[in-house]
Design an enzyme around this catalytic site. Structure first.
Site, PDB file in Angstrom:
ATOM      1  N   SER A  47      -0.804 -12.004  16.779  1.00  0.00           N
ATOM      2  CA  SER A  47      -1.642 -12.887  15.963  1.00  0.00           C
ATOM      3  C   SER A  47      -1.184 -14.341  16.070  1.00  0.00           C
ATOM      4  CB  SER A  47      -1.596 -12.453  14.496  1.00  0.00           C
ATOM      5  OG  SER A  47      -1.983 -11.101  14.356  1.00  0.00           O
ATOM      6  N   LYS A 166       4.622  -2.155  12.886  1.00  0.00           N
ATOM      7  CA  LYS A 166       4.909  -3.461  12.300  1.00  0.00           C
ATOM      8  C   LYS A 166       4.041  -3.594  11.058  1.00  0.00           C
ATOM      9  CE  LYS A 166       4.458  -8.446  12.865  1.00  0.00           C
ATOM     10  NZ  LYS A 166       3.810  -9.558  13.616  1.00  0.00           N
ATOM     11  N   SER A 168       2.974  -6.102   8.315  1.00  0.00           N
ATOM     12  CA  SER A 168       2.986  -7.536   8.011  1.00  0.00           C
ATOM     13  C   SER A 168       2.531  -7.840   6.591  1.00  0.00           C
ATOM     14  CB  SER A 168       2.115  -8.298   9.018  1.00  0.00           C
ATOM     15  OG  SER A 168       2.746  -8.349  10.269  1.00  0.00           O
TER      16      SER A 168
END
Length: 310
Positions: A47, A166, A168
Site C-alpha cells: 500500500s 500482516k 495493519s
C-alpha cells in the site's frame, strides 16, 4: 536464503519525479541506505508503494529495480492483489518471475458486501494453490473496509503455501486471538506502528511498518527492547513512535511519509496524483514529531554509553 521475519521489514515508498515518473536512482539510493540499517527485509509495492497508481509495466520495473538493489540476506516480498482471483493469480506469477520471494496479498474489496469470510477463504485458497511462491495474508481495513478475522486466518494457516498474515489494524485484541489460534510456525506480523510494542508483546513475530521508512532505528530499537524483555524502554520509545506513525499514515498519508523521509535525508520524492503532498503546517508537525523520535534514539544511545563506562 530462507525468508526472515524476525525484526522490522519496510513497506517501501516508490519515489516519483515532479512529472510523476518513477525515480529509479532515488529508489536505489534509499535501498542502499536501508540495507545497512538493521532491518530484516522489504515489502515492495505494498500500500505504501502506491501499487494502485502504477501500470503493469511500472509494477515490474519497480520490482526488478529493487531486486537488483536488495542483497540476498534480506527478505524480498512484493505486494499483490487484484479484485478478481484470476487477476491476483496472474499478478503473482509476474511478481515471482521478476524476483519476489513471497507475496503480500491484500483482500479484494471493491464488492465489499460480497466479501464474506468464507469468500475470502475460498479466494486465498485458490490463490495459494496456484502461487509458485509463499503467500502472506494482508488485512488492511483502513483502506479496504475488509478484515481477515482470526478464525479465517487460522483456517487459512493450514494451507502449506500460506505462511503468515500482516495485520495493519490497531486491534491488538484480535491480533492476540490470531496468535492464539494459529500454529507456532505461522508468522503473525503487525503492520501498524502505533501499536508496535503491544503487538510484539502479544506475540507478533515482527512488523512491516511504513513509519520505518523514515525512522527505521526507532522501530528496530522497540523490537530489540521487547525481545530483551525491557518493556519499560519499549514503552518509552513507543510513546515517541506513535504520534509520528499516526501522522505519516492515517493523518497525512503517503505524502506525509515522503515528507518525513526527505527530512531524514532519504529520497521521498513526489506522490502520484490524486494524492497530494502535505502543506507547510503539516510539514512543521511532521518535522517536530520526527525530531522528537530522533532525540529519543539519541538519549537511549547516550544512556547505554554512560552505563558501559560505569
Amino acid at each position: 536464503m530462507a525468508l526472515n521475519f524476525d525484526g522490522i521489514l519496510l513497506p517501501v515508498t516508490t519515489p516519483f519525479t515532479a512529472d510523476e515518473q518513477f525515480d529509479a536512482q532515488g529508489f536505489v539510493n534509499n535501498l542502499n541506505r536501508w540495507n545497512e540499517s538493521g532491518i530484516c527485509g522489504y515489502v515492495i509495492l505494498g500500500s505504501t508503494g502506491e501499487r494502485v497508481n502504477l501500470d503493469e509495466h511500472e509494477y515490474l520495473q519497480v520490482i526488478e529495480t529493487a531486486r537488483r538493489g536488495v542483497p540476498p540476506s534480506l527478505s524480498f516480498i512484493v505486494g499483490a492483489g487484484q479484485q478478481s482471483t484470476l487477476g491476483t493469480i496472474r499478478e503473482i506469477a509476474r511478481a515471482a518471475k521478476a524476483g519476489a520471494e513471497a507475496v503480500l496479498v491484500i483482500t479484494p474489496h471493491y464488492y465489499r458486501s460480497a466479501m464474506t469470510q468464507e469468500t475470502l477463504r475460498r479466494h486465498y485458497i485458490a490463490v495459494a494453490d496456484a502461487s509458485p511462491i509463499p503467500i502472506i495474508l494482508y488485512s488492511m481495513p483502513d483502506l479496504t473496509g475488509i478484515k481477515i478475522e482470526p478464525e479465517t486466518a487460522a483456517r487459512l494457516s493450514e494451507h502449506r503455501n500460506i505462511i503468515g498474515i500482516k495485520d495493519s489494524s490497531a486491534d491488538v485484541a484480535k491480533l492476540t486471538e490470531t496468535v492464539r489460534l494459529v500454529s507456532d510456525d505461522f508468522i503473525v506480523l503487525i503492520g501498524n506502528g502505533t501499536v508496535l510494542a503491544s503487538a510484539l508483546q502479544a506475540g507478533a513475530r515482527g512488523a512491516i511498518l511504513a513509519v520505518g521508512c523514515a525512522a527505521p532505528q526507532l522501530c528496530i530499537q522497540i523490537y530489540e527492547a521487547n525481545k530483551a524483555g525491557d518493556t519499560e524502554q519499549a514503552a518509552f520509545l513507543q510513546d515517541k513512535l506513535t504520534p509520528l506513525a499516526r501522522a505519516v499514515t492515517k493523518t497525512y498519508g503517503i505524502g506525509g511519509l515522503k515528507a518525513a523521509m526527505e527530512m531524514a535525508d532519504y529520497v521521498g520524492g513526489h506522490v502520484r496524483s490524486p494524492l497530494i503532498a502535505p502543506n507547510e503546517t503539516a510539514r512543521a508537525e511532521i518535522k517536530r514529531l520526527l525530531c522528537d523520535a530522533t532525540e529519543a534514539i539519541s538519549n537511549i544511545s547516550l544512556a547505554k554509553v554512560s552505563e558501559a563506562r560505569l
